[in-house]
Design an enzyme around this catalytic site. Structure first.
Site, PDB file in Angstrom:
ATOM      1  N   HIS A  14      -7.258  -4.934   4.341  1.00 26.31           N
ATOM      2  CA  HIS A  14      -6.856  -3.522   4.351  1.00 26.31           C
ATOM      3  C   HIS A  14      -7.642  -2.737   3.307  1.00 26.31           C
ATOM      4  O   HIS A  14      -8.177  -1.660   3.567  1.00 26.31           O
ATOM      5  CB  HIS A  14      -5.353  -3.442   4.081  1.00 26.31           C
ATOM      6  CG  HIS A  14      -4.835  -2.094   3.673  1.00 26.31           C
ATOM      7  ND1 HIS A  14      -5.016  -1.582   2.397  1.00 26.31           N
ATOM      8  CD2 HIS A  14      -4.120  -1.163   4.344  1.00 26.31           C
ATOM      9  CE1 HIS A  14      -4.442  -0.395   2.317  1.00 26.31           C
ATOM     10  NE2 HIS A  14      -3.894  -0.112   3.480  1.00 26.31           N
ATOM     11  N   ASN A  15      -7.746  -3.282   2.101  1.00 29.62           N
ATOM     12  CA  ASN A  15      -8.462  -2.581   1.039  1.00 29.62           C
ATOM     13  C   ASN A  15      -9.963  -2.557   1.284  1.00 29.62           C
ATOM     14  O   ASN A  15     -10.643  -1.592   0.926  1.00 29.62           O
ATOM     15  CB  ASN A  15      -8.150  -3.224  -0.316  1.00 29.62           C
ATOM     16  CG  ASN A  15      -6.784  -2.816  -0.834  1.00 29.62           C
ATOM     17  OD1 ASN A  15      -5.902  -2.441  -0.068  1.00 29.62           O
ATOM     18  ND2 ASN A  15      -6.595  -2.886  -2.131  1.00 29.62           N
ATOM     19  N   LYS A  74      -3.624  -7.612   3.095  1.00 27.25           N
ATOM     20  CA  LYS A  74      -3.824  -6.493   2.173  1.00 27.25           C
ATOM     21  C   LYS A  74      -5.257  -6.471   1.638  1.00 27.25           C
ATOM     22  O   LYS A  74      -5.840  -5.401   1.427  1.00 27.25           O
ATOM     23  CB  LYS A  74      -2.827  -6.582   1.022  1.00 27.25           C
ATOM     24  CG  LYS A  74      -2.964  -5.490  -0.054  1.00 27.25           C
ATOM     25  CD  LYS A  74      -2.863  -4.087   0.531  1.00 27.25           C
ATOM     26  CE  LYS A  74      -2.579  -3.016  -0.509  1.00 27.25           C
ATOM     27  NZ  LYS A  74      -3.412  -3.023  -1.676  1.00 27.25           N
ATOM     28  N   SER A  81       0.849  -1.183   0.000  1.00 28.72           N
ATOM     29  CA  SER A  81       0.000   0.000   0.000  1.00 28.72           C
ATOM     30  C   SER A  81       0.888   1.237   0.000  1.00 28.72           C
ATOM     31  O   SER A  81       1.973   1.240   0.575  1.00 28.72           O
ATOM     32  CB  SER A  81      -0.912   0.012   1.230  1.00 28.72           C
ATOM     33  OG  SER A  81      -1.749   1.151   1.223  1.00 28.72           O
ATOM     34  N   GLU A 141     -10.478   0.208   3.572  1.00 29.95           N
ATOM     35  CA  GLU A 141     -10.316   1.448   2.795  1.00 29.95           C
ATOM     36  C   GLU A 141     -11.611   1.805   2.071  1.00 29.95           C
ATOM     37  O   GLU A 141     -12.007   2.983   2.033  1.00 29.95           O
ATOM     38  CB  GLU A 141      -9.177   1.248   1.789  1.00 29.95           C
ATOM     39  CG  GLU A 141      -8.891   2.413   0.881  1.00 29.95           C
ATOM     40  CD  GLU A 141      -7.838   2.047  -0.136  1.00 29.95           C
ATOM     41  OE1 GLU A 141      -8.189   1.883  -1.332  1.00 29.95           O
ATOM     42  OE2 GLU A 141      -6.661   1.887   0.241  1.00 29.95           O
TER      43      GLU A 141
END
Length: 301
Positions: free
Chosen positions: A176-177, A173, A121, A180
Site C-alpha cells: 500500500h505504501n 500495508k 493507514s 502511495e
C-alpha cells in the site's frame, strides 16, 4: 471492550481517542509524561509503566502497540512477555516489516499469546474519518478484536478486514505504501510541469480543485494536494527534501525477490533519495561527460 495502548504519539493517541469516542476503555502507556497528559485530555487512562497498564486490564488482555518498527517492537514484546499470560493478544499497529511480524507471532504462540498485525493507514485524519486497517493473524484472535477494528474503521462494514495469516497485514500495508509513493510522485511531477509553464500562469490550486470532481485522477491524495496548494501556492519555505520511513524500500526489495517488475514504485523511491542530495556528484559527472563527448557547456557553481 477495553484495550491497552502503548505509544501515545499523535497516531496512537488519535486511535485511542477514537476508540474512547466509540465507547471503549483505553489504558495508555507512553514513556513521555507530556504524551500521557495529552492523552488524558482525550479520555484515555494514562499510566506510567507497562506493569501498571497490564494491572488495569482484565484477562484476557489485548494490548495495541504503536511504536517504531525494528528493535523497539522487539524490546516492547520482551518487556510485555513476563506480564502477559496465555490467551492474551498483542496487536502491532505500526509499520513493521512483515517477516519480522511472522517471527514474532511464532515466538509468542509458544507462550499461548496471539500476535495480530494491523497495517494502519489514515494519518492525522483517522480520528475524524476513520482508519484503513489491513489485519493479519489467527482468525479467532481477529474476531475477538472485531469491536476494536469496527470502531477504528470508517464504518463497521468497510475500511477494514482480515487479509490473511500473521504477516499478511503488514505485507499488505507495505505494498500500500509503495503504491502511495508512486501516486505521490506522479502528482508532484504533473504539477511541476504545469508550474514550469510560466506563460500560462496556471492557478495550480484551481486545477487541483477541478480535478477533484469527475476526473479519473481524483483521489484523497489529490484532495490533500489541493489543500497544500491553497495554503501555499508556491511551496515557499519548504525544503526540497522528501523523507521515507522504509516501506517503499521494503516493497522494492520484495518486488526484486519475487521477480515482479515495479518500475514506478522503484523510481519514486529513488527520487526521494535524490531529493536529499544538496551537492550531487552524479549530476556534476553527467555534466562533465556531456562536455567531453559533445562539447556542451558546463554551468559553473
Amino acid at each position: 471492550m477495553e484495550l491497552g495502548m502503548i505509544g501515545l504519539g499523535r497516531m496512537g493517541a488519535n486511535m485511542a481517542q477514537r476508540l474512547v469516542q466509540h465507547g471503549h476503555r483505553v489504558v495508555g502507556f507512553d514513556p513521555g509524561a507530556q504524551a500521557r497528559e495529552r492523552a488524558a485530555q482525550g479520555g484515555i487512562e494514562p499510566v506510567d509503566s507497562l506493569a501498571a497498564m497490564i494491572e488495569r486490564l482484565a484477562a484476557p488482555r489485548a494490548v495495541w502497540m504503536m511504536v517504531p518498527a525494528g528493535d523497539p517492537v522487539d524490546r516492547t514484546i520482551d518487556d510485555l512477555l513476563p506480564l502477559l499470560a496465555a490467551g492474551d493478544t498483542i496487536i502491532d499497529g505500526g509499520n513493521s516489516f512483515y517477516k519480522d511480524t511472522m517471527r514474532r507471532a511464532q515466538k509468542l504462540a509458544e507462550h499461548g499469546i496471539a500476535y495480530v498485525d494491523c497495517g494502519t493507514s489514515g494519518g492525522v485524519w483517522g480520528l475524524s474519518e476513520g482508519y484503513s486497517l489491513m489485519v493479519g493473524g489467527d482468525e479467532a484472535a481477529v474476531e475477538r478484536l472485531r469491536p476494536v477494528f469496527e470502531a477504528l474503521a470508517p464504518a463497521t462494514d468497510r475500511g477494514w478486514g482480515r487479509v490473511g495469516p500473521s504477516g499478511a497485514g503488514h505485507f499488505t500495508k507495505m505494498v500500500h505504501n509503495g503504491i502511495e509513493y508512486g501516486m505521490m510522485q506522479a502528482y508532484a511531477e504533473g504539477f511541476a510541469i504545469m508550474q514550469k509553464r510560466a506563460d500560462f500562469a496556471l492557478d495550480l490550486g484551481q486545477v487541483a480543485q477541478i480535478w477533484r470532481h469527475g476526473s479519473v485522477v481524483r483521489s484523497w491524495l489529490l484532495d490533500l494536494s489541493a489543500n497544500a496548494l491553497d495554503e501555499n501556492p508556491t511551496m515557499a519555505g519548504i525544503a526540497p527534501y522528501v523523507s521515507d520511513s522504509g516501506e517503499g524500500r521494503w516493497t522494492v526489495a520484495e518486488a526484486i525477490e519475487l521477480d515482479v517488475s515495479a518500475p514506478v514504485i522503484t523510481l519514486s523511491l529513488l527520487e526521494r533519495l535524490r531529493s536529499r542530495e544538496d551537492d550531487s556528484f552524479a549530476d556534476k559527472l553527467l555534466a562533465a561527460m556531456r562536455a567531453q563527448f559533445g562539447g556542451h557547456a558546463i554551468r559553473k557553481e
